[in-house]
Design an enzyme around this catalytic site. Structure first.
Site, mmCIF file in Angstrom:
data_model
loop_
_atom_site.group_PDB
_atom_site.id
_atom_site.type_symbol
_atom_site.label_atom_id
_atom_site.label_comp_id
_atom_site.label_asym_id
_atom_site.label_seq_id
_atom_site.Cartn_x
_atom_site.Cartn_y
_atom_site.Cartn_z
ATOM 1 N N LYS A 54 44.682 48.123 30.614
ATOM 2 C CA LYS A 54 43.936 46.845 31.331
ATOM 3 C C LYS A 54 44.858 45.725 31.245
ATOM 4 C CE LYS A 54 39.326 48.574 31.803
ATOM 5 N NZ LYS A 54 37.961 48.518 31.056
ATOM 6 N N GLN A 98 34.309 44.785 27.925
ATOM 7 C CA GLN A 98 34.485 46.535 27.586
ATOM 8 C C GLN A 98 33.368 47.092 27.122
ATOM 9 O OE1 GLN A 98 37.265 47.643 28.768
ATOM 10 N NE2 GLN A 98 36.152 49.850 27.952
ATOM 11 N N ASP A 121 34.001 43.154 37.380
ATOM 12 C CA ASP A 121 33.491 44.566 37.103
ATOM 13 C C ASP A 121 32.405 44.848 38.269
ATOM 14 O OD1 ASP A 121 34.615 46.446 35.537
ATOM 15 O OD2 ASP A 121 33.682 45.557 33.721
#
Ligand code: NDP
Length: 288
Positions: A54, A98, A121
Site C-alpha cells: 500500500k 490495517q 476503506d
C-alpha cells in the site's frame, strides 16, 4: 466454452495511472498532495506485506504516505489518540487501519474513531449506511474493484441475477449493496445456505468471497456466467513452495463460464488501486 480471462493486474495499472494524473491535476489546481496514513498494530506477516505494498503504490502515484506502526500490545487509548491526531492532520486525507487487529482491540470501535471523510476503506458505519441508502460513500476497495472488473465485461448489470457468497463487512455485504445499487437481483449466500450449488447455478454474476480453496466447481455454474473470485488461499504443492488459488476452481469453471478473474491477478491488485482512487477522492472532497 472457454471463459474470457478478466485481467485485474492490467486494469489496476490503468487505474493507478489515472490516479497519478489526478494527483498531478490536484497539485496544479490547489497545491495539495493527497496523503494516506496507514496504521498497523503488531507484526502479522501477511499484514506487513499488504502495508508495504500500500505504501509503495501510494508513493508511486505521487501521493504522500505516512506509516504509523504500533506495538502489538498498544492500548486502545493510545491507538484512538493516534487516530484522532490523524483526523486533525490536514496533510492526511485518508486513514487506513490495517486489519486484523490484535485480539484486545475491537476493530469496530477503532474504525468508528476515524473521521468518516477520511475513511478511505469505507468501513465506518456512516459510509456503510450511505452505501445502502444510495448516498455518496467511500466504497470498500475490494468490492469497488470487483464492480469495475465486472463492468469492464458487462456494462449492463440491471436485472441480472447476482449471487455473492460470503457476508463479511469488508467484501460480501458491500459487494451485495453495490450490485443492488446497479439493479441486479442479489442473493447473499453464507455458511448456513442450503444447496449452495443450486443457488449458484441461477447466477449470471457470481462473486466468491469465502476463503475456501477451489470450492466452486464447473457444475455450479450457469453457462456464460461472469465469475469474480475474491478468495485468496494458499495451498500445498508437491515442491513444498505452495501457491495461491481462489475460491473457484479456475481451470474447471473456465470450461463453462463466460468470463472469470484469475487468482492471483484478479480482484487482488484492484484493491490497492481502489484505495488510491478513494484517497484521491478524499483529497478532492477536502478542497471542494
Ligand atoms: P470472512 O472469513 O470474513 O468471510 C467468509 C464468508 O464466507 C463468511 O460470510 C462465511 O459465512 C462464508 N462461508 C464460509 N464457508 C462457507 C461455505 N462452505 N459455504 C458458503 N459460505 C461460506 O472472509 P473475507 O470476506 O474477509 O474474505 C473472503 C476471502 O477473500 C478470503 O479468501 C480472503 O483472503 C479474500 N480477500 C481478498 C481480498 C482481495 O484483495 N482480493 C480482500 C479481502 C479478502 P458465515 O458468515 O456464515 O460464517
Amino acid at each position: 466454452m472457454i471463459a474470457a480471462r478478466i485481467d485485474g493486474k492490467e486494469f489496476a495499472a490503468r487505474v493507478r495511472e489515472e490516479v497519478a494524473q489526478g494527483v498531478k491535476d490536484l497539485q496544479a489546481s490547489h497545491g495539495v498532495t493527497p496523503g494516506l496514513a496507514v496504521v498497523s498494530v503488531g507484526e502479522d506477516p501477511a499484514s506487513q506485506v499488504y502495508v508495504r505494498n500500500k505504501l509503495k503504490y501510494t508513493k508511486a502515484c505521487g501521493m504522500n504516505s505516512f506509516h504509523r506502526a504500533l506495538d502489538a500490545d498498544t492500548s486502545r487509548r493510545s491507538l484512538l489518540l493516534l487516530i484522532e491526531s490523524l483526523n486533525k492532520d490536514p496533510a492526511v486525507h485518508g486513514i487506513l487501519v490495517q486489519l486484523p487487529l490484535p485480539a484486545h482491540l475491537d476493530s469496530r470501535d477503532v474504525i468508528q474513531t476515524i473521521d468518516c471523510s477520511k475513511d478511505v476503506d469505507g468501513f465506518h458505519t456512516s459510509n456503510v449506511g450511505d452505501l445502502w441508502t444510495s448516498g455518496k460513500p467511500f466504497i470498500p476497495c475490494t468490492p469497488l474493484g470487483c464492480l469495475m472488473l465486472l463492468k469492464s465485461v458487462e456494462p449492463n448489470i440491471t436485472g441480472k441475477n447476482a449471487v455473492v457468497i460470503g457476508r463479511s463487512n469488508i467484501v460480501g455485504r458491500p459487494m451485495a449493496a453495490l450490485l443492488l445499487n446497479e439493479s441486479a437481483t442479489v442473493t447473499i449466500a453464507h455458511s448456513n445456505t442450503k444447496d449452495l450449488p443450486a443457488i449458484c447455478r441461477q447466477a449470471d454474476i457470481l462473486v466468491a468471497a469465502v476463503g475456501r480453496p477451489q470450492m466452486i466447481k464447473a457444475d455450479w455454474i450457469k453457462p456464460g456466467a461472469i465469475i469474480l473470485d475474491v478468495g485468496i488461499n494458499r495451498i500445498e504443492t508437491p515442491d513444498g513452495r505452495g501457491r495461491l488459488v481462489g475460491d473457484v476452481d479456475f481451470e474447471d469453471v473456465s470450461t463453462v463460464a463466460g468470463a472469470i478473474t484469475p487468482v492471483p491477478g484478479g480482484p487482488g491488485p484492484m484493491t490497492i488501486a481502489c484505495l488510491l482512487a478513494n484517497t484521491l477522492e478524499a483529497a478532492k472532497r477536502a478542497v471542494s
